[in-house]
Design a protein around this motif. Structure first.
Motif, short mmCIF file in Angstrom:
data_model
loop_
_atom_site.label_atom_id
_atom_site.label_comp_id
_atom_site.label_asym_id
_atom_site.label_seq_id
_atom_site.Cartn_x
_atom_site.Cartn_y
_atom_site.Cartn_z
N HIS A 1 37.35 -49.29 50.85
CA HIS A 1 36.16 -49.29 50.27
C HIS A 1 36.35 -49.56 48.57
O HIS A 1 35.35 -49.51 47.98
N PRO B 1 38.07 -48.07 45.77
CA PRO B 1 37.73 -46.98 44.83
C PRO B 1 38.04 -47.50 43.46
O PRO B 1 39.12 -47.93 43.21
N GLU B 2 37.13 -47.24 42.52
CA GLU B 2 37.56 -47.46 41.12
C GLU B 2 37.72 -46.23 40.32
O GLU B 2 38.20 -46.47 39.10
N ASP C 1 36.59 -39.97 41.32
CA ASP C 1 35.46 -39.65 42.02
C ASP C 1 35.34 -40.32 43.41
O ASP C 1 35.01 -39.53 44.20
N ASP C 2 35.46 -41.51 43.31
CA ASP C 2 35.54 -42.50 44.41
C ASP C 2 36.41 -41.86 45.43
O ASP C 2 35.98 -41.99 46.68
N ASP D 1 35.06 -38.55 46.75
CA ASP D 1 34.07 -38.77 47.68
C ASP D 1 34.18 -39.29 49.32
O ASP D 1 33.66 -38.85 50.11
N MET E 1 29.50 -42.36 51.24
CA MET E 1 30.54 -43.51 51.63
C MET E 1 30.02 -43.95 52.98
O MET E 1 29.66 -43.33 53.94
#
Length: 207
Positions: free
Chosen positions: A172, A174-175, A178-179, A182, A199
């Protein structure tokens, strides 16, 4: 509420690294309007202070108030219990929630549960969930795993527990941290049967 009420979840936070996972899960459960019975080990309080600069308090009342204020929970939506509170609902099959998540789960807690120990309320609550054939989700956070860790996870898996390591995916893209947090919390909510928007499921972007 009945003993099998799905609106209640026990959340145990132990002394493994990854306190962020446990707190994000608590926040998500509150948002999903679940009542959460929170158990925080002494070691977890050290980790919360170290990793997140959080001092949550030393008593169940203080911890309950801290989390209630932090996540704007309804009164008594979050209930905290001490490690030696043997009269709490989670200590007995007649009062325990239908699901329990240990997030993050230290390898010491993992070992104790696999051996059937009840030296504190977290261990006792997990034993209750197992004996009542309810849902136990364990989120270990360790690397690498020793043969002892793997054997304990296999043993608990064979008893019906869900072993969900804190190993976030990257498909996905993530950046932020927190991503990544999650990603794991979303998988836990999926296992609990709680609708989540943290997600998307695999393939949803194609629909």
């Amino acid at each position: 509420m009945s003993r099998s009420n799905p609106e209640r979840v026990t959340l145990a936070i132990t002394g493994a690294s990854g306190a962020q996972y446990g707190l994000r899960l608590l926040e998500s459960l509150v948002a999903a309007e679940r009542q959460v019975f929170v158990l925080v080990s002494r070691a977890a309080k050290v980790v919360l202070a170290t990793e997140m600069d959080l001092e949550i308090g030393d008593t169940p009342d203080a911890i309950e108030q801290f989390f209630t204020n932090r996540y704007r929970a309804a009164p008594r939506q979050i209930r905290a219990f001490g490690e030696d509170d043997w009269m709490s609902p989670v200590a007995s099959g007649s009062g325990a929630p239908s699901s329990m998540v240990i997030c993050p789960c230290s390898t010491g807690t993992l070992s104790a549960i696999a051996c059937g120990l009840s030296n504190n309320l977290i261990q006792r609550a997990a034993t209750v969930v197992l004996k009542e054939r309810r849902k136990l989700i364990i989120v270990p956070r360790e690397a690498p795993y020793s043969e002892i860790h793997l054997e304990n996870m296999l043993k608990l898996s064979r008893m019906g527990s869900v072993i969900l390591p804190a190993s976030p995916g990257f498909y996905h893209r993530p950046e932020t941290v927190d991503d990544m947090v999650d990603f794991i919390v979303a998988r836990i909510l999926d296992q609990l049967g709680i609708s989540q928007k943290l997600m998307p499921s695999w393939g949803d972007h194609c629909l």
